[in-house]
Design an enzyme around this catalytic site. Structure first.
Site: not given
Length: 1098
Positions: A1065-1067
């Site tokens: 989710t960070c990317f």
């Protein structure tokens, strides 16, 4: 040889001069001695004479009292002449005895020689007697001036002297004119008129005014019924005798009718005096006298501000008591009141200075402090309230209220979209509301047809001007004009919260109903407005803005009054009254009115009228804009308008943005006052541009010549919140706004691989926000029902909870600042406080209560509608709450737990309870959160968004996911491409097999937020990505040449059917195995998103 020396000559002359001066001085001394001796002799002689006369007077009264000598008119006349000759302060007691003797002589039956007035018929004594009675009566007046009616002894003297005046200014009590003496009445009446004329010249009315003021201008009147009757009778006699001449009417108005609340006291104590007023038709005479502008101005200037207000109150009270006269002289009555109110307004503005005192009705201005007037001002206020009482309103607005609103058969209402804020299904709501009201009357829309120069329109306009002038002049009772008197002021004035004061007073009118409490006035006034001009509505009023004629000003005043009253009404009505019962206005009419207001305000701004507006035009703008925003905020909270209702299609956003760049005033005003006319997407773009410009000005953007400062922090995954708080809270605001790089450390203390290019910081921010907003932490709680977040009242269990709230505010501000969408649904009442809406005059806590607890709201409003005695419910002005196992009693006001809730204070209780639950309980937490949030996000930036729109700014768009937009902005890795069969299967599954809810789950699975970005996926950072993976996450080292080729040519090392899709989710990255069948992809993807698998279950 015989010449005299020069010095001897000078000496001789000096001696001669000195001798001459000595002789002159001696003569002066002799003359002075003679004068002094004469004065002393005269004084001694006078004293001896006065003493002798006083002895004669005392002997006379003593003899009369003992009965040794019989009084007659002549003896009284002689003794009175002697007393008046020597009268001074020490003779007050003798004068009192004289008055009693004169009155006693008038009471004797059948003895004309005893009657004091009989001397008026003597040829020799007529003139001396007339002079004597004038002197006696004027002495009575002078003594009355200094008497205090509240002192018992003084009160007796007041009665005595008033009896003297009453007796000798009218022949009705004289025995001499009875029977055969009836023929003498005309001559004696002329003598009485002569006496009254003399007293008037000396200042009779001023004396009566002082006496009335001393007795009535106080919290508890000290004049008895008889005394008040006597004074008023005396004041009326000269006016009647002079056949209501203008001079005497002027004196009566200035001195008698300006006494604070005299009509209230007369109507309460002496009905006979009120009957006399009606018999002589005084109200009509007053109205017609004041209808001449120069005479009205003269009266006002003589009285000045506060006493003009007293006169105004008495006239209004008389109008309330004389409905017939009020109806017949409505035009003149309205003009008189308007002129007097306008004078008060000018007077107050002229008296503004640094040295001011507060007036209970007019506000702050420089004035002489009159404590008696201040004590009686509540009674004056009560008189003024008759102006907005139902009887007077119905009389004045009879032309408007007599209009019948035609009925019609119901037709189905248009479907309305539902929002998450609505507690009742909108479809059913509109169905019930329509069934209740649609058959009552037609929808009111601008149709035109009524000439604006007709007598009817002119009359209604002048009445509206009157009430609008009252609203702008009587500043301290403005809310009472709109709502009526409140019994409950004591309960909420201590709170010092404007919105509560407004809301409570708005709901608690109990005797005098304000302009908004006459249910049919406002819709009928709107119907009247709709008929004005050839076409009705907007065009007429826009033309009035460009004209400076008196007719245009009156029409605009009508619109202004309509807006002020309607804004107030809509503010105080709850949702049931607006949407279901449709009190006063139907929903369709609110749609029409809001469209009218929206266009009017837009035209005023865009046509440049507002830029140069001053005085009345500026007040008009704020009035119209105020009601427009009340309707808009009500619509934002619970929709009643169709889609795109608030947008201006003739306004091109590109043109607006160009003018904003150039600093054009109209563009700035538009953004300041009505940003909702701009499409939401364009406002979000504008917000992002503002943020970008600030970043550039702070040097936070990479340029060819410089790189921004980067802040590095190291975070342990096991203590993410603690480490983030410790390292970020001390950073300067500009550093938090800048670039922050995060290095994660795992549980073994080893740095995690990877370089933070915003993706890791996004993950850190999302995880931090996820933790702090978790209700288990007890920093935030969820509302009942829709589970939206707001600060926990018991967050104080954390030692540093306020610092944590400030930190959370900064982190949320950082997310918005960077355009990172986070799935944090806030309660709307809390977001309203973050935006500062609760400081608005028209904010009502009770309206926001459903967003906290809909059941609690229903229970509170049921108290409002309770028909029985609320006291039977056993409630007090307190709130009992279970706090961590202990029952805690919160007093809503000091001593509230001992104060029962009654029918009189139940509205106050409802608002106090709502305010306590949503404000007082979380005041410190909210303030800390706002402090942190506003350190990152300038509150002016969010002014262009409503509460629901700010929620969308935080959590993304609540619209359905646009798969075409997502597909267009997706980046592929690992051999995947837009034509790859797995990718084709994926998009087909999302569009055909997944429901809207599952698509939202899919988006949350990849990006951590279930809602799409406000501006579309083109603005998602990092961009949405899909990568082909062959191994598990713990073995994944990224793309290699072999993995890319195998993915591109669909060559599998082994069947990945047992593996699930995963995400970073960070990317915003979806890691998708190269499945062999579409069905396998569908099942695995559905399972993964429903189980919320991330890295752990792949």
């Amino acid at each position: 040889m015989f010449s005299v020396p020069q010095s001897s000559k000078s000496e001789f002359l000096d001696k001669a001069r000195q001798a001459r001066e000595e002789r002159k001085g001696q003569k002066e001394k002799e003359r002075a001695a003679i004068i002094i001796q004469a004065l002393v002799r005269r004084f001694i002689c006078r004293c001896r004479l006065q003493k002798q006369i006083r002895k004669e007077i005392d002997d006379y009264f003593q003899a009369s009292e003992t009965g040794t000598s019989k009084r007659n008119a002549l003896s009284i006349f002689k003794i009175a002449r002697k007393l008046l000759f020597i009268y001074c302060q020490e003779d007050k007691m003798r004068f009192e005895k004289l008055c009693r003797a004169i009155l006693a002589s008038m009471e004797v039956e059948n003895e004309p020689k005893v009657w004091y007035v009989s001397l008026a018929l003597s040829k020799d004594l007529t003139i001396p007697w007339l002079k004597q009675i004038k002197d006696v009566l004027w002495t009575c007046c002078q003594l009355l001036k200094n008497l205090k009616p509240d002192i018992l002894q003084d009160n007796k003297l007041v009665t005595l002297y008033l009896t003297m005046l009453v007796t000798f200014t009218d022949t009705s009590t004289w025995r001499i004119v009875r029977g055969k003496g009836e023929a003498l009445r005309p001559a004696l009446t002329r003598i009485c008129e002569n006496i009254m004329g003399h007293l008037n010249q000396k200042g009779f009315y001023s004396i009566l005014q002082i006496l009335l003021t001393n007795g009535l201008a106080r919290s508890k009147p000290s004049l008895s019924k008889g005394t008040l009757t006597a004074i008023f009778t005396l004041s009326l006699r000269p006016v009647i005798a002079a056949h209501f001449s203008e001079n005497l009417l002027r004196s009566f108005l200035i001195h008698i009718m300006s006494v604070p609340a005299i009509i209230t006291h007369l109507s309460g104590l002496t009905p006979e005096c009120m009957a006399s007023i009606q018999t002589h038709d005084l109200l009509r005479k007053f109205i017609l006298f004041l209808s001449r502008e120069e005479q009205c101005s003269d009266i006002c200037v003589c009285l000045e501000g506060s006493h003009t207000l007293c006169l105004l109150g008495n006239l209004i009270h008389l109008g309330y008591l004389n409905e017939k006269v009020l109806e017949e002289e409505a035009n003149h009555f309205v003009k008189d009141l308007t002129d007097m109110l306008s004078y008060c307004q000018r007077y107050v503005s002229q008296k503004k200075s640094n040295l001011t005192h507060w007036h209970q009705v007019l506000g702050w201005f420089s004035q002489t402090v009159d404590y008696g007037l201040n004590e009686s001002m509540p009674l004056v206020t009560k008189q003024l309230q008759h102006l907005w009482g139902v009887p007077v309103i119905r009389t004045l607005f009879s032309d408007v209220l007599s209009k019948k609103l035609e009925s019609q058969e119901p037709t189905p209402p248009p479907p309305q979209p539902s929002t998450s804020q609505n507690n009742l299904p909108v479809k059913n709501l509109f169905k019930r509301a329509f069934q209740k009201s649609a058959s009552v009357r037609n929808i009111l829309k601008p149709v035109g047809g009524k000439r604006v120069d007709s007598a009817e329109v002119q009359k209604v306009c002048s009445i509206c001007v009157l009430y609008q002038t009252a609203l702008s002049t009587l500043t301290q009772i403005r809310l009472q004009i709109l709502t009526g008197q409140s019994k409950e002021l004591v309960f909420y004035l201590n709170l010092k919260v404007r919105s509560i004061q407004y809301s409570v007073s708005a709901h608690s009118g109990f005797f005098f109903k304000g302009l908004t409490h006459l249910d049919d006035l406002l819709p009928k006034l709107w119907a009247f407005i709709c008929e004005l001009g050839p076409q009705g509505g907007l065009k007429l009023f826009m033309e009035c803005l460009n004209n400076d004629t008196e007719e245009s000003k009156q029409l605009l005043a009508m619109l202004m009054l309509f807006c002020d009253c309607s804004r107030h009404l809509i503010t105080i009505l709850d949702d049931i009254e607006v949407y279901e019962e449709q009190t006063s206005f139907k929903i369709e009419e609110l749609v029409t009115i809001s469209s009218f207001l929206n266009t009017f305000v837009y035209k005023m701004i865009w046509d440049g009228i507002l830029e140069n507006a001053k005085g009345e035009k500026l007040e008009l703008f704020h009035s119209v804009h105020g009601w427009l925003m009340v309707l808009y905020e009500r619509d934002c909270r619970r929709r009643f308008t169709p889609d795109d209702h608030w947008l201006r299609k003739d306004l091109k956003p590109s043109v607006l943005f160009q003018e904003l760049e150039k600093g054009k005033k109209r563009a700035q005003l538009l953004l300041q006052y009505i940003p909702h006319v701009i499409p939401h997407k364009n406002r979000v773009l504008l917000f992002r541009n503002i943020v970008t410009k600030e970043k550039e000005s702070l040097g936070l953007v990479e340029t060819s010549s410089a790189s921004p400062h980067v802040t590095h922090i190291t975070i342990r995954r096991s203590r993410m919140l603690e480490d983030g708080y410790d390292q970020l809270r001390r950073l300067p605001v500009n550093s938090i706004k800048g670039v922050i790089r995060v290095k994660f450390v795992n549980d073994l203390g080893v740095d995690e691989a990877g370089i933070d290019q915003d993706g890791v910081f996004k993950e850190f921010l999302e995880e931090i926000i996820k933790k702090v907003f978790n209700p288990a932490l007890n920093l935030f709680k969820t509302t009942s029902g829709n589970e939206r977040l707001y600060p926990s009242p018991t967050s104080y269990i954390h030692e540093n909870h306020l610092q944590l709230f400030e930190f959370v505010g900064k982190m949320l501000g950082k997310a918005i600042y960077e355009g990172i969408v986070v799935d944090v649904p806030f309660a709307s009442f809390f977001l309203s406080q973050v935006l500062g809406h609760h400081h608005s005059t028209f904010y009502s806590s009770i309206d926001e209560l459903p967003s906290l607890d809909s059941e609690f709201y229903k229970n509170l409003t049921s108290i409002k509608r309770y028909d029985g005695d609320v006291g039977d419910l056993g409630l007090t002005l307190s709130y009992d709450e279970d706090v961590m196992g202990q029952l805690v009693c919160h007093e809503l006001i000091p001593g509230g737990k001992t104060m029962p809730v009654t029918n009189e204070n139940k509205i106050s209780y409802i608002h106090l309870m709502a305010h306590f639950r949503m404000h007082t309980q979380i005041k410190e937490q909210t303030a800390a959160f706002i402090r942190g949030f506003r350190s990152i996000i300038n509150p002016e930036w969010l002014h262009m968004f409503s509460t629901p729109e700010v929620q969308r700014l935080i959590s993304g768009d609540n619209a359905e996911i646009d798969l075409d937009d997502l597909k267009k902005h997706t980046v592929y890795y690992g051999g995947f491409h837009s034509s790859h069969r797995v990718i084709i299967w994926l998009w087909d599954i999302l569009s055909s097999d997944f429901s809207a809810e599952e698509r939202a789950m899919f988006l949350k699975f990849v990006t951590s937020c279930s809602r799409p970005p406000l501006l579309g996926f083109a603005y998602l950072k990092p961009p949405f990505s899909i990568r082909c993976v062959e191994v598990s996450d713990d073995q994944d080292t990224g793309d290699t040449l072999g993995s890319v080729l195998r993915g591109f040519f669909t060559i599998r090392k082994r069947e990945p059917g047992g593996r699930l899709p995963t995400s970073s989710t960070c990317f915003n990255l979806l890691k998708l195995p190269n499945y062999s069948k579409k069905s396998i992809l569908r099942d695995k993807l559905r399972y993964a998103i429903s189980m919320n698998t991330g890295f752990e279950l792949s």
